[in-house]
Motif scaffolding. Structure first.
Motif, PDB file in Angstrom:
ATOM      1  N   THR A 244     -12.771 -29.836 -35.795  1.00 45.20           N
ATOM      2  CA  THR A 244     -12.267 -31.103 -35.264  1.00 45.20           C
ATOM      3  C   THR A 244     -13.300 -31.781 -34.378  1.00 45.20           C
ATOM      4  O   THR A 244     -13.302 -33.005 -34.260  1.00 45.20           O
ATOM      5  CB  THR A 244     -10.955 -30.927 -34.475  1.00 45.20           C
ATOM      6  N   ASP A 245     -14.195 -30.989 -33.786  1.00 45.18           N
ATOM      7  CA  ASP A 245     -15.258 -31.577 -32.967  1.00 45.18           C
ATOM      8  C   ASP A 245     -16.376 -32.170 -33.821  1.00 45.18           C
ATOM      9  O   ASP A 245     -17.130 -33.011 -33.357  1.00 45.18           O
ATOM     10  CB  ASP A 245     -15.858 -30.535 -32.016  1.00 45.18           C
ATOM     11  N   VAL A 246     -16.494 -31.716 -35.056  1.00 48.32           N
ATOM     12  CA  VAL A 246     -17.520 -32.226 -35.959  1.00 48.32           C
ATOM     13  C   VAL A 246     -17.093 -33.571 -36.553  1.00 48.32           C
ATOM     14  O   VAL A 246     -17.904 -34.483 -36.700  1.00 48.32           O
ATOM     15  CB  VAL A 246     -17.826 -31.207 -37.079  1.00 48.32           C
ATOM     16  N   ASN A 247     -15.806 -33.703 -36.863  1.00 50.17           N
ATOM     17  CA  ASN A 247     -15.296 -34.957 -37.425  1.00 50.17           C
ATOM     18  C   ASN A 247     -15.582 -36.098 -36.465  1.00 50.17           C
ATOM     19  O   ASN A 247     -15.290 -36.014 -35.283  1.00 50.17           O
ATOM     20  CB  ASN A 247     -13.795 -34.871 -37.681  1.00 50.17           C
ATOM     21  N   GLY A 248     -16.193 -37.157 -36.998  1.00 45.23           N
ATOM     22  CA  GLY A 248     -16.520 -38.323 -36.184  1.00 45.23           C
ATOM     23  C   GLY A 248     -17.890 -38.266 -35.538  1.00 45.23           C
ATOM     24  O   GLY A 248     -18.322 -39.232 -34.916  1.00 45.23           O
ATOM     25  N   THR A 249     -18.601 -37.144 -35.687  1.00 41.09           N
ATOM     26  CA  THR A 249     -19.932 -37.020 -35.096  1.00 41.09           C
ATOM     27  C   THR A 249     -20.933 -37.860 -35.882  1.00 41.09           C
ATOM     28  O   THR A 249     -20.936 -37.867 -37.107  1.00 41.09           O
ATOM     29  CB  THR A 249     -20.393 -35.545 -35.090  1.00 41.09           C
ATOM     30  N   ALA A 250     -21.772 -38.570 -35.170  1.00 38.75           N
ATOM     31  CA  ALA A 250     -22.766 -39.448 -35.791  1.00 38.75           C
ATOM     32  C   ALA A 250     -23.830 -38.646 -36.525  1.00 38.75           C
ATOM     33  O   ALA A 250     -24.162 -37.520 -36.146  1.00 38.75           O
ATOM     34  CB  ALA A 250     -23.422 -40.327 -34.728  1.00 38.75           C
ATOM     35  N   VAL A 251     -24.378 -39.256 -37.581  1.00 38.08           N
ATOM     36  CA  VAL A 251     -25.502 -38.699 -38.339  1.00 38.08           C
ATOM     37  C   VAL A 251     -26.650 -39.691 -38.232  1.00 38.08           C
ATOM     38  O   VAL A 251     -26.468 -40.886 -38.486  1.00 38.08           O
ATOM     39  CB  VAL A 251     -25.127 -38.464 -39.818  1.00 38.08           C
ATOM     40  N   TYR A 252     -27.825 -39.184 -37.838  1.00 40.43           N
ATOM     41  CA  TYR A 252     -28.992 -40.024 -37.588  1.00 40.43           C
ATOM     42  C   TYR A 252     -30.143 -39.678 -38.520  1.00 40.43           C
ATOM     43  O   TYR A 252     -30.271 -38.548 -38.983  1.00 40.43           O
ATOM     44  CB  TYR A 252     -29.485 -39.815 -36.150  1.00 40.43           C
ATOM     45  N   SER A 253     -31.004 -40.653 -38.733  1.00 39.83           N
ATOM     46  CA  SER A 253     -32.272 -40.422 -39.432  1.00 39.83           C
ATOM     47  C   SER A 253     -33.232 -39.798 -38.427  1.00 39.83           C
ATOM     48  O   SER A 253     -32.971 -39.830 -37.219  1.00 39.83           O
ATOM     49  CB  SER A 253     -32.832 -41.749 -39.944  1.00 39.83           C
ATOM     50  N   PRO A 254     -34.362 -39.249 -38.883  1.00 39.48           N
ATOM     51  CA  PRO A 254     -35.346 -38.697 -37.947  1.00 39.48           C
ATOM     52  C   PRO A 254     -35.860 -39.718 -36.934  1.00 39.48           C
ATOM     53  O   PRO A 254     -36.272 -39.357 -35.836  1.00 39.48           O
ATOM     54  CB  PRO A 254     -36.477 -38.206 -38.854  1.00 39.48           C
ATOM     55  N   SER A 255     -35.805 -41.009 -37.285  1.00 42.97           N
ATOM     56  CA  SER A 255     -36.274 -42.041 -36.358  1.00 42.97           C
ATOM     57  C   SER A 255     -35.201 -42.452 -35.351  1.00 42.97           C
ATOM     58  O   SER A 255     -35.447 -43.295 -34.492  1.00 42.97           O
ATOM     59  CB  SER A 255     -36.766 -43.262 -37.132  1.00 42.97           C
ATOM     60  N   GLY A 256     -34.005 -41.875 -35.467  1.00 37.98           N
ATOM     61  CA  GLY A 256     -32.945 -42.162 -34.512  1.00 37.98           C
ATOM     62  C   GLY A 256     -31.967 -43.233 -34.928  1.00 37.98           C
ATOM     63  O   GLY A 256     -31.073 -43.586 -34.169  1.00 37.98           O
TER      64      GLY A 256
END
Length: 109
Positions: free
Chosen positions: A5-17
């Motif tokens: 449940t803590d993973v759901n909604g977590t942002a995903v970024y590229s290496p450049s941010g």
């Protein structure tokens, strides 16, 4: 350890941010207990018109500074990824194509 449940909604970024999207939910293999995919939402505006794509869990690493996951997958790769079909989550051929597309070894090997 972290709750799903803590993973759901977590942002995903590229290496450049740059933020690519966020984790909607995880897909866990019932037999092995391994996380197969993080289903990521991307695109759209305020959730409207966004798309979902199962990204192999091995393509993500957690960055404590960003409080999110980082991947080397590009926006272009996400939009060009293998198309899902009905029952994709139980389709081993789809899983092979998906893992091959991202250049990682399948979780079941």
């Amino acid at each position: 350890m972290v709750s799903s449940t803590d993973v759901n909604g977590t942002a995903v970024y590229s290496p450049s941010g740059d933020q690519l999207g966020e984790i909607d939910h995880l897909m866990i293999d019932k037999q092995s207990g391994q996380i197969a995919y993080a289903v990521m939402t991307f695109g759209g505006f305020l959730g409207i018109g966004s798309d979902e794509h199962p990204l192999p869990w091995k393509k993500l690493s957690f960055d404590t500074g960003l409080a999110g996951f980082v991947t080397d997958v590009t926006q272009e790769q996400l939009t060009g990824a293998p198309q899902r079909s009905e029952g994709w989550f139980d389709d081993r051929d789809y899983a092979r194509r998906n893992y091959d597309y991202y250049g990682v070894s399948p979780y079941w090997i």
